[in-house]
Motif scaffolding. Structure first.
Motif, PDB file in Angstrom:
ATOM      1  N   ALA A 168     105.803   2.532  17.674  1.00  0.00           N
ATOM      2  CA  ALA A 168     107.041   3.179  17.237  1.00  0.00           C
ATOM      3  C   ALA A 168     108.204   2.779  18.135  1.00  0.00           C
ATOM      4  N   GLY A 169     109.410   2.965  17.613  1.00  0.00           N
ATOM      5  CA  GLY A 169     110.606   2.564  18.343  1.00  0.00           C
ATOM      6  C   GLY A 169     110.747   3.250  19.693  1.00  0.00           C
ATOM      7  N   GLY A 170     111.191   2.491  20.678  1.00  0.00           N
ATOM      8  CA  GLY A 170     111.427   3.031  22.007  1.00  0.00           C
ATOM      9  C   GLY A 170     110.198   3.171  22.874  1.00  0.00           C
ATOM     10  N   ARG A 171     109.030   2.745  22.378  1.00  0.00           N
ATOM     11  CA  ARG A 171     107.797   2.907  23.164  1.00  0.00           C
ATOM     12  C   ARG A 171     107.672   1.886  24.285  1.00  0.00           C
ATOM     13  N   MET A 172     108.435   0.790  24.241  1.00  0.00           N
ATOM     14  CA  MET A 172     108.364  -0.196  25.324  1.00  0.00           C
ATOM     15  C   MET A 172     109.719  -0.864  25.482  1.00  0.00           C
ATOM     16  N   GLY A 173     109.991  -1.272  26.706  1.00  0.00           N
ATOM     17  CA  GLY A 173     111.257  -1.922  26.989  1.00  0.00           C
ATOM     18  C   GLY A 173     111.088  -3.049  27.979  1.00  0.00           C
ATOM     19  N   SER A 174     112.068  -3.945  28.043  1.00  0.00           N
ATOM     20  CA  SER A 174     112.043  -5.075  28.975  1.00  0.00           C
ATOM     21  C   SER A 174     113.402  -5.220  29.639  1.00  0.00           C
ATOM     22  N   LEU A 175     113.364  -5.625  30.898  1.00  0.00           N
ATOM     23  CA  LEU A 175     114.559  -5.912  31.685  1.00  0.00           C
ATOM     24  C   LEU A 175     114.309  -7.230  32.393  1.00  0.00           C
ATOM     25  N   ALA A 176     115.248  -8.166  32.333  1.00  0.00           N
ATOM     26  CA  ALA A 176     115.025  -9.515  32.878  1.00  0.00           C
ATOM     27  C   ALA A 176     115.952  -9.808  34.046  1.00  0.00           C
ATOM     28  N   ARG A 177     115.437 -10.631  34.994  1.00  0.00           N
ATOM     29  CA  ARG A 177     116.234 -11.066  36.133  1.00  0.00           C
ATOM     30  C   ARG A 177     115.989 -12.536  36.412  1.00  0.00           C
ATOM     31  N   SER A 205     102.310  11.806  26.411  1.00  0.00           N
ATOM     32  CA  SER A 205     101.679  12.948  27.080  1.00  0.00           C
ATOM     33  C   SER A 205     102.473  13.432  28.286  1.00  0.00           C
ATOM     34  N   THR A 206     103.215  12.520  28.913  1.00  0.00           N
ATOM     35  CA  THR A 206     104.037  12.900  30.066  1.00  0.00           C
ATOM     36  C   THR A 206     105.519  12.998  29.699  1.00  0.00           C
ATOM     37  N   GLY A 207     105.877  12.409  28.553  1.00  0.00           N
ATOM     38  CA  GLY A 207     107.272  12.420  28.132  1.00  0.00           C
ATOM     39  C   GLY A 207     108.172  11.553  28.980  1.00  0.00           C
ATOM     40  N   SER A 208     107.591  10.540  29.623  1.00  0.00           N
ATOM     41  CA  SER A 208     108.392   9.689  30.511  1.00  0.00           C
ATOM     42  C   SER A 208     107.909   8.243  30.444  1.00  0.00           C
ATOM     43  N   TYR A 209     108.688   7.361  31.059  1.00  0.00           N
ATOM     44  CA  TYR A 209     108.356   5.938  31.105  1.00  0.00           C
ATOM     45  C   TYR A 209     107.714   5.580  32.447  1.00  0.00           C
ATOM     46  N   SER A 210     106.768   4.667  32.385  1.00  0.00           N
ATOM     47  CA  SER A 210     106.246   4.062  33.606  1.00  0.00           C
ATOM     48  C   SER A 210     106.861   2.680  33.725  1.00  0.00           C
ATOM     49  N   ALA A 211     107.327   2.344  34.931  1.00  0.00           N
ATOM     50  CA  ALA A 211     107.972   1.054  35.175  1.00  0.00           C
ATOM     51  C   ALA A 211     106.998   0.115  35.855  1.00  0.00           C
ATOM     52  N   LEU A 250     112.457   9.248  25.961  1.00  0.00           N
ATOM     53  CA  LEU A 250     112.414   8.527  24.691  1.00  0.00           C
ATOM     54  C   LEU A 250     113.697   8.773  23.894  1.00  0.00           C
ATOM     55  N   GLU A 251     114.194  10.010  23.912  1.00  0.00           N
ATOM     56  CA  GLU A 251     115.421  10.334  23.174  1.00  0.00           C
ATOM     57  C   GLU A 251     116.598   9.516  23.707  1.00  0.00           C
ATOM     58  N   GLU A 252     116.695   9.414  25.026  1.00  0.00           N
ATOM     59  CA  GLU A 252     117.766   8.630  25.631  1.00  0.00           C
ATOM     60  C   GLU A 252     117.626   7.148  25.279  1.00  0.00           C
ATOM     61  N   ALA A 253     116.375   6.659  25.257  1.00  0.00           N
ATOM     62  CA  ALA A 253     116.142   5.248  24.955  1.00  0.00           C
ATOM     63  C   ALA A 253     116.531   4.919  23.518  1.00  0.00           C
ATOM     64  N   LEU A 254     116.206   5.819  22.585  1.00  0.00           N
ATOM     65  CA  LEU A 254     116.507   5.566  21.179  1.00  0.00           C
ATOM     66  C   LEU A 254     118.008   5.603  20.906  1.00  0.00           C
ATOM     67  N   GLU A 255     118.750   6.356  21.703  1.00  0.00           N
ATOM     68  CA  GLU A 255     120.199   6.438  21.532  1.00  0.00           C
ATOM     69  C   GLU A 255     120.948   5.445  22.415  1.00  0.00           C
ATOM     70  N   TYR A 256     120.222   4.758  23.283  1.00  0.00           N
ATOM     71  CA  TYR A 256     120.835   3.898  24.295  1.00  0.00           C
ATOM     72  C   TYR A 256     121.378   2.603  23.682  1.00  0.00           C
ATOM     73  N   THR A 257     122.597   2.269  24.031  1.00  0.00           N
ATOM     74  CA  THR A 257     123.206   1.003  23.631  1.00  0.00           C
ATOM     75  C   THR A 257     123.527   0.216  24.893  1.00  0.00           C
TER      76      THR A 257
END
Length: 235
Positions: free
Chosen positions: A69-78, A126-132, A199-206
């Motif tokens: 589902a949307g927002g379940r994973m993200g990527s950041l590049a450097r 289950s935790t309602g948060s992201y692991s980095a 997750l709510e913040e991620a789905l609304e994040y631009t």
């Protein structure tokens, strides 16, 4: 006359061959880093450097074992140049049903040794948060008697090359970076890792580009500016 035409054709052919060899595709990638499963879905991530003969850029890939589902994973590049950070993006999240998300940095054209890095973010309902999960593009290393030098400023903050220190599991507080005008300094790790926490913040994040200060090693004296870029989603 025919001989001259043959010579001219041969010269033109050589020019075309030489011209076609100018653009060299460069590509290196790290091994996949496997993350703990979440609700039966396995996630993994990797980074890669890319070049076209005139510029380099970095990708950070986060992948699931199936569409999520949307927002379940993200990527950041450097992107690092000779150990210093030159390009960094904000985080980009997957759309609904996607199996992977790839963040790509803007390009950099300075000659030198490039490496890619990044972060994968995995949402756990289950935790309602992201692991980095930190990603780094480097060859596998074997533990040895070699030591890494940890340097702190007067405030106790660790400063240095994020790329090199992360090889030893150390996240510097002040990351060696090159500013928009070529000035060498440091950016605060907290400034370049500002990401949504739910997750709510991620789905609304631009994603938007934003400036952060470039400091001297004391982490207080501002000497320039570094841009955290908007990531592009690679195909």
């Amino acid at each position: 006359m025919k001989k001259n035409k043959k010579k001219l054709f041969a010269v033109l052919l050589c020019v075309l061959i030489l011209s076609s060899s100018v653009v060299v595709q460069a590509y290196t990638e790290s091994s996949w880093l496997i993350f703990p499963s979440v609700e039966g879905v396995t996630y993994k991530g990797k980074t890669s450097t890319h070049g076209n003969g005139s510029a380099m850029w970095a990708n950070a890939t986060t992948m699931a074992s199936k569409g999520v589902a949307g927002g379940r994973m993200g990527s950041l590049a450097r992107l690092y140049l000779n150990g210093s950070l030159v390009k960094s993006t904000g985080v980009i999240y997957n759309g609904g049903g996607a199996q992977s998300i790839i963040a790509s940095t803007p390009t950099n054209s300075t000659r030198g040794n490039y490496k890619a890095g990044g972060t994968s973010y995995i949402y756990n309902p289950s935790t309602g948060s992201y692991s980095a999960h930190t990603l780094i593009n480097s060859p596998a290393q074997t533990f040895s008697d070699s030591e890494v030098e940890i340097i702190r400023n007067e405030n106790g903050e660790i400063y240095g090359s994020e790329y090199e220190l992360l090889l030893y599991g150390i996240q510097p507080d002040l990351v060696s970076a090159i500013g928009v005008d070529g000035t060498e300094g440091y950016v605060k790790e907290a400034d370049i890792n500002a990401v949504p926490q739910t997750l709510e913040e991620a789905l609304e994040y631009t994603p938007t580009a934003y400036e952060v200060p470039l400091y001297e090693e004391d982490g207080e004296t501002v000497i320039g500016t570094f841009i955290v870029d908007v990531p592009t989603e690679a195909e």
